[in-house]
Structures are given as structure tokens and as C-alpha cells.
Design a protein around this motif. Structure first.
Motif, PDB file in Angstrom:
ATOM      1  N   ALA A 167      41.846  45.567  39.546  1.00 25.21           N
ATOM      2  CA  ALA A 167      41.716  44.498  40.550  1.00 25.21           C
ATOM      3  C   ALA A 167      40.809  44.950  41.698  1.00 25.21           C
ATOM      4  O   ALA A 167      39.999  44.163  42.203  1.00 25.21           O
ATOM      5  CB  ALA A 167      43.098  44.115  41.072  1.00 25.21           C
ATOM      6  N   ASP A 168      40.899  46.220  42.075  1.00 26.39           N
ATOM      7  CA  ASP A 168      40.006  46.744  43.135  1.00 26.39           C
ATOM      8  C   ASP A 168      38.545  46.569  42.739  1.00 26.39           C
ATOM      9  O   ASP A 168      37.722  46.093  43.527  1.00 26.39           O
ATOM     10  CB  ASP A 168      40.275  48.246  43.353  1.00 26.39           C
ATOM     11  CG  ASP A 168      41.578  48.507  44.102  1.00 26.39           C
ATOM     12  OD1 ASP A 168      42.044  49.675  44.063  1.00 26.39           O
ATOM     13  OD2 ASP A 168      42.130  47.547  44.677  1.00 26.39           O
ATOM     14  N   MET A 169      38.241  46.945  41.500  1.00 25.82           N
ATOM     15  CA  MET A 169      36.842  46.877  41.044  1.00 25.82           C
ATOM     16  C   MET A 169      36.390  45.419  40.976  1.00 25.82           C
ATOM     17  O   MET A 169      35.310  45.064  41.453  1.00 25.82           O
ATOM     18  CB  MET A 169      36.727  47.532  39.672  1.00 25.82           C
ATOM     19  CG  MET A 169      35.308  47.705  39.220  1.00 25.82           C
ATOM     20  SD  MET A 169      35.244  48.567  37.645  1.00 25.82           S
ATOM     21  CE  MET A 169      35.346  50.260  38.216  1.00 25.82           C
ATOM     22  N   MET A 170      37.242  44.549  40.446  1.00 26.02           N
ATOM     23  CA  MET A 170      36.871  43.129  40.355  1.00 26.02           C
ATOM     24  C   MET A 170      36.689  42.550  41.763  1.00 26.02           C
ATOM     25  O   MET A 170      35.735  41.802  42.018  1.00 26.02           O
ATOM     26  CB  MET A 170      37.936  42.358  39.577  1.00 26.02           C
ATOM     27  CG  MET A 170      38.025  42.729  38.113  1.00 26.02           C
ATOM     28  SD  MET A 170      39.401  41.932  37.262  1.00 26.02           S
ATOM     29  CE  MET A 170      38.750  40.275  37.067  1.00 26.02           C
ATOM     30  N   GLU A 171      37.567  42.941  42.691  1.00 27.26           N
ATOM     31  CA  GLU A 171      37.462  42.404  44.050  1.00 27.26           C
ATOM     32  C   GLU A 171      36.170  42.874  44.707  1.00 27.26           C
ATOM     33  O   GLU A 171      35.491  42.102  45.405  1.00 27.26           O
ATOM     34  CB  GLU A 171      38.672  42.833  44.892  1.00 27.26           C
ATOM     35  CG  GLU A 171      38.698  42.199  46.274  1.00 27.26           C
ATOM     36  CD  GLU A 171      40.056  42.322  46.964  1.00 27.26           C
ATOM     37  OE1 GLU A 171      40.221  41.684  48.034  1.00 27.26           O
ATOM     38  OE2 GLU A 171      40.954  43.022  46.438  1.00 27.26           O
ATOM     39  N   ARG A 198      48.451  38.051  43.711  1.00 27.13           N
ATOM     40  CA  ARG A 198      49.098  38.635  44.900  1.00 27.13           C
ATOM     41  C   ARG A 198      48.067  38.768  46.029  1.00 27.13           C
ATOM     42  O   ARG A 198      48.354  38.579  47.200  1.00 27.13           O
ATOM     43  CB  ARG A 198      49.687  40.004  44.532  1.00 27.13           C
ATOM     44  CG  ARG A 198      50.689  40.561  45.527  1.00 27.13           C
ATOM     45  CD  ARG A 198      51.162  41.953  45.102  1.00 27.13           C
ATOM     46  NE  ARG A 198      50.065  42.925  45.027  1.00 27.13           N
ATOM     47  CZ  ARG A 198      49.448  43.418  46.115  1.00 27.13           C
ATOM     48  NH1 ARG A 198      49.812  43.008  47.331  1.00 27.13           N
ATOM     49  NH2 ARG A 198      48.468  44.310  45.979  1.00 27.13           N
ATOM     50  N   ARG A 199      46.791  39.020  45.632  1.00 24.43           N
ATOM     51  CA  ARG A 199      45.732  39.171  46.647  1.00 24.43           C
ATOM     52  C   ARG A 199      45.096  37.816  47.009  1.00 24.43           C
ATOM     53  O   ARG A 199      44.135  37.763  47.785  1.00 24.43           O
ATOM     54  CB  ARG A 199      44.650  40.105  46.097  1.00 24.43           C
ATOM     55  CG  ARG A 199      45.147  41.508  45.807  1.00 24.43           C
ATOM     56  CD  ARG A 199      44.035  42.385  45.237  1.00 24.43           C
ATOM     57  NE  ARG A 199      44.572  43.653  44.729  1.00 24.43           N
ATOM     58  CZ  ARG A 199      43.841  44.755  44.567  1.00 24.43           C
ATOM     59  NH1 ARG A 199      42.565  44.746  44.862  1.00 24.43           N
ATOM     60  NH2 ARG A 199      44.390  45.859  44.081  1.00 24.43           N
ATOM     61  N   GLY A 200      45.597  36.727  46.374  1.00 31.87           N
ATOM     62  CA  GLY A 200      45.048  35.401  46.684  1.00 31.87           C
ATOM     63  C   GLY A 200      43.697  35.147  46.027  1.00 31.87           C
ATOM     64  O   GLY A 200      42.958  34.233  46.403  1.00 31.87           O
ATOM     65  N   LEU A 201      43.363  35.963  45.016  1.00 30.50           N
ATOM     66  CA  LEU A 201      42.039  35.877  44.387  1.00 30.50           C
ATOM     67  C   LEU A 201      42.030  35.001  43.140  1.00 30.50           C
ATOM     68  O   LEU A 201      40.967  34.763  42.567  1.00 30.50           O
ATOM     69  CB  LEU A 201      41.562  37.283  44.020  1.00 30.50           C
ATOM     70  CG  LEU A 201      41.263  38.216  45.189  1.00 30.50           C
ATOM     71  CD1 LEU A 201      41.058  39.646  44.693  1.00 30.50           C
ATOM     72  CD2 LEU A 201      40.049  37.727  45.965  1.00 30.50           C
ATOM     73  N   HIS A 202      43.211  34.559  42.682  1.00 30.25           N
ATOM     74  CA  HIS A 202      43.265  33.710  41.492  1.00 30.25           C
ATOM     75  C   HIS A 202      44.387  32.695  41.649  1.00 30.25           C
ATOM     76  O   HIS A 202      45.408  32.994  42.284  1.00 30.25           O
ATOM     77  CB  HIS A 202      43.520  34.569  40.246  1.00 30.25           C
ATOM     78  CG  HIS A 202      43.544  33.781  38.975  1.00 30.25           C
ATOM     79  ND1 HIS A 202      42.514  32.960  38.562  1.00 30.25           N
ATOM     80  CD2 HIS A 202      44.509  33.647  38.021  1.00 30.25           C
ATOM     81  CE1 HIS A 202      42.817  32.392  37.413  1.00 30.25           C
ATOM     82  NE2 HIS A 202      44.028  32.776  37.066  1.00 30.25           N
ATOM     83  N   ARG A 203      44.194  31.529  41.070  1.00 24.97           N
ATOM     84  CA  ARG A 203      45.206  30.460  41.239  1.00 24.97           C
ATOM     85  C   ARG A 203      46.560  30.888  40.662  1.00 24.97           C
ATOM     86  O   ARG A 203      46.632  31.663  39.715  1.00 24.97           O
ATOM     87  CB  ARG A 203      44.738  29.175  40.542  1.00 24.97           C
ATOM     88  CG  ARG A 203      44.662  29.238  39.034  1.00 24.97           C
ATOM     89  CD  ARG A 203      44.372  27.885  38.417  1.00 24.97           C
ATOM     90  NE  ARG A 203      43.055  27.362  38.721  1.00 24.97           N
ATOM     91  CZ  ARG A 203      41.934  27.726  38.107  1.00 24.97           C
ATOM     92  NH1 ARG A 203      41.974  28.655  37.166  1.00 24.97           N
ATOM     93  NH2 ARG A 203      40.776  27.193  38.435  1.00 24.97           N
TER      94      ARG A 203
END
Ligand SMILES: Cc1cc2nc3c(=O)[nH]c(=O)nc-3n(C[C@H](O)[C@H](O)[C@H](O)COP(=O)(O)O)c2cc1C
Length: 456
Positions: A388-392, A427-432
């Protein structure tokens, strides 16, 4: 709950038993996968569970590399498959929210038949169909359509642009409110609400109207891919999504800027085109668990499969070299990549890997490891948080607006992505966390185009 925050668009690419060429040999992976509609139904259900935007199916209308005996085709699983357009028609009836995106060629299809087929599936799916538009550069495919080789890039892309114009014209044949179906008066449709196309161009002559009502989405969202200037121009002019294959952040950012930088001249904004690079992820709750999953699939890969894939990526034939000794420097010379350049592909990734192999004295086995994870797209072996870090980072630094998930093996790696990585992104608000739209255009935040044309 809809987040006003910019969120990632996520596609799940169902490629037979998975993106790794030896995925079919893993326990828990069905060897039949590519020919089994239930495998595709399972894949679509996984994507829907993850609230993903769409499932995607790549396609080449041929058995690939069939004449090259150095390629271990007979040990790979993706040579036979269901026609993706027909597979999506079947999926349309057994899914409710997830978008469906089959690949089809503008070079080897006729726009009238294709407009009709795709409009029908958009109706069957209540507006969830998309299309991955390809112009087809593969020689094995060309030889199935009466050619000795692929058509040149300029002609392919000119035909593709005209193909799209004819499709949209045909999809606009009927106004949304053309059909009265008035039993009392006996009036079924309003003659003033269908439109002739009367298209006459360099490649097609099509009168219309289409004998299928206007698709629920009006026009289907279009995905396209390609590194050449022609391909980037076509994406900037016609596509809603650009699917890329970049293994590094730097390469992805350069591609992102290059494609988006072409939008303005076509009267489009940066938000009108979504950049979605591929990601191939080996996922574990711990780093070691993820590494073990990668090692397990490498362990079932035949050496000649690995060597064949390196050859396809412009490496010399390394048959007979010991697996666990450094590959001879002589074999890692980049100056004999003229053929790759001639084929119109800038072998940037091959050059980078050859240089690395020489500098780090990689063994053949280590070369296989790199080639099987992160050669043609972003490859990661990690935990939900590290992935998730890398994708973010890619998402927030203009390298990506979303990702095409390329599970190395199915269904396991797709399940891991949906059950482990997606909750972290949510959890990070990055996906519905819930679907809020019913159509693919709705999921992607794309406006529905109004009908156009002149009354009969
Ligand atoms: C990530 C990615 C996926 C692709 N998938 C397909 C595919 O499913 N079928 C196909 O015929 N071509 C596929 N291609 C090839 C492109 O459509 C295009 O023809 C190729 O990149 C050559 O581009 P060019 O015409 O710009 O040289 C893909 C390319 C990329 C980068």
C-alpha cells in the motif's frame, strides 16, 4: 460512504491461471483456468468483493510465438483461452456491480459487428462494459487474417481512430428516448429519433443505423496501451484509461507526463484520462510469507520456460548455462539489441536488466526471479502495508491514477490482494468501501455522453 478524496481506480486482470507462466503448476491453481468460465466467474466475484472498478481480459487472436521452438510454449498455460468478449457476456449475467473490460482489436474486427456486440453486452450488464482497444502488433495474429506480418503503426492507428468514430456514431444511432413502445397507439419508436451514420472514410463505409438501442452508458469507456508516440496520441485523443507497463516509479512518471501532456491539444483535461499501470504482487502477512509464495512459484517453473521468456524479451538464448553461476558478461551485451529497436520497442527494461546482471553478477536463477517479478510492470513481494505504501507513493506523485492488478497466480494472489491489501487502502481512504454507482462510467467518475447526430 463516498469519499470526496481522490481515490484509486482498480482493475483485476484475469489472465488464465495468472500472470506467472508456471502458475498452473501450483497446488490450488486449476490447470484448466483459461478455458473455464467458472474460473472467470470466481475472478469477477473476487473483484466485486474488493469493490474493484472492473475485471479485465487481455487478448491476442492467436497462439503466440508458435513458430519459435526456443520458447517453451508447451509448458505454459495461456495459449488457449475463451474469447474475452464472450466471456464478458457470460459474466454480465452473474455479476451486479463490477465493470467488465474485454480486449479486442481494431485491426481484425469490423466496427458494425463490434458496435452491435458490445452494445448488447452493455445492455445485458446494465451499463458495466468497457473495451480494451488494441491495434495488434503480433505476427502470429496477422497470419490468421491473411497477412504476413502486422500492419505498420501509422495505418494501424489511423484505422483505430476511424474505428472509434464509427463505433460512437453507431452507438448514437438511436436517441435515448427513441422507443415509445406505445401499445395503445401501436407506435414502437419515433422515426425522428434515429440517425443515419453514412460514414465514408479511408478504412470503412458504414451507413447505419445500428440495430441495437443506444448502450446504457452511451459510449463504452475505452482503455488502451502502448509506448509509441502513435499509441500515446491515440490514448490522449480517444481513451478514458491508459494501461501502462512500467516497472519503476521514474519510468511510470515519465510515461504519465508524456501521455497526459498530449491531452490539451485534443481539448481534454488531465482528469479525463486515468493512468493505470500494471502491478504484480506476491503478498504475505509477513515479508517472509510473501517471499515464500514467490519462491514456491519459481520452484515449479521449468528452466526452459524461464529461458524462453528471456528470449522473448530480447535476451540471448541461455540454454545450457548453469542456473546458479553468474551469467557470462558476454551474453549481457546491450549493443546487439538492434533487432528489438527495429521491432519498434525501446528495450529499456531489457537494457536495464542486462546492465544489472553484469554489474551485480546475477546468476541465471536470479535473472529468472527479476524477470518473473517486475520486468514488464511494477512487481512487488511484500506485506499489505509495504505494498500500500508503494501504491500510495505512485498515486500521489503523478505516476498513477489507479492500478491494473495482475495476479501472478489465480485465485490465491487475487484473494490476497482483495483480503489483505484493499482493506489497507480503504483504511487510508484510498479506495471505496462500497459501490455508489451502478455503471462502469459511474465507478470511473466519467460523464455519460449525450447522443448526437441528425434526424432521418
Ligand atoms: C500493459 C499492456 C497491455 C497490453 N495488452 C495487450 C493485449 O491484451 N492485446 C494486444 O494485442 N496488445 C496488447 N498490448 C500491446 C499494445 O496494445 C500495443 O500494440 C503495443 O504496446 C505496441 O504499441 P505500439 O503500437 O505503440 O508500438 C499491451 C501493451 C501494454 C503496455
Amino acid at each position: 460512504m463516498t469519499s470526496s478524496r481522490r481515490q484509486m481506480k482498480l482493475g483485476l486482470s484475469i489472465a488464465s491461471a495468472g500472470y506467472h507462466y508456471s502458475a498452473w503448476r501450483l497446488p490450488g491453481v486449476a490447470a484448466l483456468s483459461g478455458m473455464d468460465i467458472n474460473h472467470h466467474i470466481q475472478g469477477a466475484a473476487i473483484a466485486e468483493r474488493g469493490k474493484m472498478d472492473f475485471v479485465f481480459m487481455a487478448d491476442w487472436a492467436s497462439v503466440m510465438n508458435v513458430t519459435d521452438t526456443r520458447i517453451a510454449l508447451d509448458k505454459e498455460h495461456a495459449q488457449v483461452k475463451l474469447d474475452p468478449v464472450l466471456a464478458c457476456a457470460a459474466l454480465a449475467a452473474v455479476t451486479t456491480h463490477v465493470g467488465l473490460v474485454p480486449t479486442a482489436s481494431t485491426t481484425y474486427n469490423h466496427p458494425y459487428n463490434f458496435a452491435r456486440r458490445m452494445a448488447s453486452i452493455d445492455h445485458i450488464s446494465n451499463g458495466r462494459l468497457g473495451w480494451n482497444m488494441v491495434t495488434s502488433t503480433n505476427i502470429d495474429e496477422a497470419m490468421n487474417f491473411g497477412l504476413d506480418g502486422p500492419i505498420d503503426s501509422d495505418t494501424r492507428h489511423a484505422r483505430a481512430a476511424e474505428f472509434v468514430a464509427v463505433l460512437r456514431g453507431l452507438w448514437d444511432s438511436w436517441d435515448d428516448d427513441a422507443f415509445l413502445r406505445d401499445k395503445a397507439s401501436g407506435q414502437y419508436f419515433d422515426r425522428g429519433k434515429f440517425h443515419w451514420l453514412n460514414h465514408e472514410g479511408a478504412h470503412f463505409k458504414v451507413r447505419g443505423p445500428l440495430d441495437t438501442a443506444r448502450p446504457p452508458q452511451g459510449w463504452l469507456p475505452i482503455i488502451t496501451a502502448g509506448a509509441s508516440v502513435n499509441a500515446q496520441e491515440l490514448a490522449a485523443r480517444e481513451a478514458d484509461i491508459c494501461y501502462g507497463g512500467q516497472p519503476s516509479l521514474d519510468m511510470a512518471r515519465r510515461y504519465y507526463a508524456s501521455v497526459k501532456g498530449r491531452l490539451a491539444k485534443h481539448g481534454r483535461d488531465a482528469g479525463d484520462l486515468l493512468m493505470m499501470p500494471g502491478i504484480m504482487a506476491y503478498i504475505g502477512r509477513t515479508q517472509q510469507e510473501a517471499q515464500d509464495k514467490f519462491d514456491a512459484i519459481q520452484d515449479v517453473m521449468n528452466t526452459d520456460v524461464g529461458i524462453g521468456q528471456l528470449i522473448l524479451n530480447h535476451f540471448p538464448d541461455l540454454t545450457g548455462y548453469p542456473l546458479d553461476e553468474p551469467v557470462p558478461e558476454l551474453m549481457m551485451r546491450t549493443d546487439n539489441l538492434g533487432s528489438a529497436r527495429l521491432a519498434g520497442r525501446e528495450p529499456e527494461m531489457t537494457i536495464a536488466l542486462m546492465n544489472r546482471a553484469r554489474e551485480e553478477k546475477l546468476t541465471l536463477r536470479q535473472l529468472f526471479d527479476v524477470a518473473m517479478c517486475g520486468f514488464w510492470s511494477l512487481g512487488v513481494i511484500g506485506t499489505p502495508a509495504s505494498i500500500a505504501d508503494m501504491m500510495e507513493e505512485w498515486f500521489t506523485t503523478e505516476a498513477a491514477d489507479g492500478f491494473m492488478v495482475q495476479p501472478p497466480y489465480m485465485p490465491g494472489a487475487a484473494d490476497d490482494f482483495v483480503d489483505l491489501v484493499i482493506p489497507e487502502l480503504q483504511r487510508r481512504g484510498l479506495h471505496r468501501t462500497e459501490y455508489t454507482a451502478t455503471t462502469l462510467r459511474g465507478h470511473l467518475g466519467l460523464r455519460r455522453p449525450a447522443g448526437r447526430g441528425v434526424a432521418a
